[in-house]
Each structure stands twice: as C-alpha cells, then as structure tokens.
Design a protein around this motif. Structure first.
Motif, PDB file in Angstrom:
ATOM      1  N   VAL A  83     -10.381  17.280 -10.378  1.00 17.14           N
ATOM      2  CA  VAL A  83      -9.555  16.340  -9.608  1.00 17.14           C
ATOM      3  C   VAL A  83      -8.190  16.942  -9.279  1.00 17.14           C
ATOM      4  N   MET A  84      -7.623  16.469  -8.187  1.00 14.18           N
ATOM      5  CA  MET A  84      -6.249  16.822  -7.819  1.00 14.18           C
ATOM      6  C   MET A  84      -5.404  15.588  -8.055  1.00 14.18           C
ATOM      7  N   CYS A  85      -4.319  15.749  -8.804  1.00  8.22           N
ATOM      8  CA  CYS A  85      -3.441  14.625  -9.152  1.00  8.22           C
ATOM      9  C   CYS A  85      -2.216  14.613  -8.250  1.00  8.22           C
ATOM     10  N   TYR A  86      -1.832  13.419  -7.847  1.00  7.49           N
ATOM     11  CA  TYR A  86      -0.675  13.208  -6.992  1.00  7.49           C
ATOM     12  C   TYR A  86       0.279  12.252  -7.687  1.00  7.49           C
ATOM     13  N   ASP A  87       1.566  12.512  -7.575  1.00  7.64           N
ATOM     14  CA  ASP A  87       2.587  11.636  -8.151  1.00  7.64           C
ATOM     15  C   ASP A  87       3.279  10.870  -7.038  1.00  7.64           C
ATOM     16  N   PHE A  88       3.653   9.620  -7.349  1.00  9.89           N
ATOM     17  CA  PHE A  88       4.393   8.797  -6.404  1.00  9.89           C
ATOM     18  C   PHE A  88       5.862   9.180  -6.444  1.00  9.89           C
ATOM     19  N   LYS A  89       6.440   9.413  -5.290  1.00  8.45           N
ATOM     20  CA  LYS A  89       7.892   9.480  -5.186  1.00  8.45           C
ATOM     21  C   LYS A  89       8.409   8.058  -4.953  1.00  8.45           C
ATOM     22  N   ARG A  90       7.578   7.292  -4.216  1.00  7.78           N
ATOM     23  CA  ARG A  90       7.885   5.895  -3.930  1.00  7.78           C
ATOM     24  C   ARG A  90       6.561   5.179  -3.720  1.00  7.78           C
ATOM     25  N   ALA A  91       6.420   4.005  -4.292  1.00  7.82           N
ATOM     26  CA  ALA A  91       5.228   3.179  -4.086  1.00  7.82           C
ATOM     27  C   ALA A  91       5.697   1.759  -3.801  1.00  7.82           C
ATOM     28  N   THR A  92       5.632   1.364  -2.549  1.00  7.91           N
ATOM     29  CA  THR A  92       6.112   0.054  -2.129  1.00  7.91           C
ATOM     30  C   THR A  92       4.931  -0.889  -1.969  1.00  7.91           C
ATOM     31  N   PRO A  93       4.912  -1.989  -2.756  1.00  8.19           N
ATOM     32  CA  PRO A  93       3.833  -2.967  -2.580  1.00  8.19           C
ATOM     33  C   PRO A  93       3.909  -3.585  -1.184  1.00  8.19           C
ATOM     34  N   VAL A  94       2.760  -3.824  -0.611  1.00  7.31           N
ATOM     35  CA  VAL A  94       2.705  -4.413   0.729  1.00  7.31           C
ATOM     36  C   VAL A  94       2.904  -5.921   0.596  1.00  7.31           C
ATOM     37  N   ALA A  95       3.807  -6.468   1.396  1.00 10.45           N
ATOM     38  CA  ALA A  95       4.103  -7.899   1.360  1.00 10.45           C
ATOM     39  C   ALA A  95       2.999  -8.683   2.042  1.00 10.45           C
ATOM     40  N   THR A  96       2.679  -9.828   1.475  1.00 11.76           N
ATOM     41  CA  THR A  96       1.657 -10.684   2.074  1.00 11.76           C
ATOM     42  C   THR A  96       2.269 -11.730   2.997  1.00 11.76           C
ATOM     43  N   GLU A  97       3.573 -11.944   2.884  1.00  8.45           N
ATOM     44  CA  GLU A  97       4.280 -12.908   3.730  1.00  8.45           C
ATOM     45  C   GLU A  97       5.488 -12.221   4.353  1.00  8.45           C
ATOM     46  N   ALA A  98       5.939 -12.755   5.466  1.00  9.39           N
ATOM     47  CA  ALA A  98       7.143 -12.228   6.083  1.00  9.39           C
ATOM     48  C   ALA A  98       8.363 -12.591   5.240  1.00  9.39           C
TER      49      ALA A  98
END
Length: 119
Positions: A83-98
C-alpha cells in the motif's frame, strides 16, 4: 507456537487479505478525474493499493459510496508492503447545509404569559 510460511504463500495470503479489504471498503478517493479505492483510513490519512496508486499530491475528494465525506489536501508519505500511505495536510468535512449569513433569534414560546411585575 510460531509458524513460518514460504515467501510465495506469504505473498499470496497478503494479496488475498488486501483484496478482501478492498471489497469490504466503500471508501473512494477522487483525484484528477480518476477514482482510487481506499483500503483503510485513519485520523491523519489513508492508504491505497500500491498497484493502483500513483504518488498523489494535492486536492482529493474522499467518498463513502456516493456520500461525499471530505475534501482533502494530501501528500504521499510512505510506502508500506502493498500500500501507499498518504497524509492529510488538511481534511475539510463537506457541509450538508448552506452556511447561515445571519444570526438566528432564539426560539421563544409565544404562548407563555409574561411574569407579573414585582412591586
């Protein structure tokens, strides 16, 4: 008791384990218009099968089935067996509402009578 297997058998077992994990996992990473199956994900990153994974870098969208989970900025961090591992520099949850652009007033019970004034 410790059992040792031949290299071929060990590799075959490892390949079978990875294929089972891929079938179970619904996680997908979308990068540059291509979809990659995510074998496993943890708090600070994820792993993709080495045969499928280029050295991704930049903006990636992570999905669980058709549900958009995160928009991530990633960097390839290390290569582990298979496997190739990747690290998050930023992980922004996607909003379900405006997002609201105004202050909401607290909800008030309109049927209550006001308290009598103390004299």
């Amino acid at each position: 008791m410790e059992t040792t297997f031949s290299k071929e058998l060990s590799d075959a077992l490892d390949t079978a384990r990875r294929m089972t994990m891929q079938k179970k996992s619904r996680l997908r990473a979308l990068a540059g218009g291509k979809v990659f199956g995510v074998e496993r994900m943890w708090k600070s990153g994820f792993a993709i099968d080495l045969a499928d994974a280029p050295r991704l870098r930049g903006l990636v969208d992570v999905f669980d089935g058709s549900h958009h989970l995160f928009q991530c900025l990633i960097v390839a961090s290390r290569e582990e067996p298979g496997v190739m591992c990747y690290d998050f520099k930023r992980a922004t949850p996607v909003a379900t509402e405006a997002a609201l652009d105004f202050v909401q007033e607290p909800k008030v019970d309109v049927l209550r009578l006001p308290r009598p004034a103390l004299t």
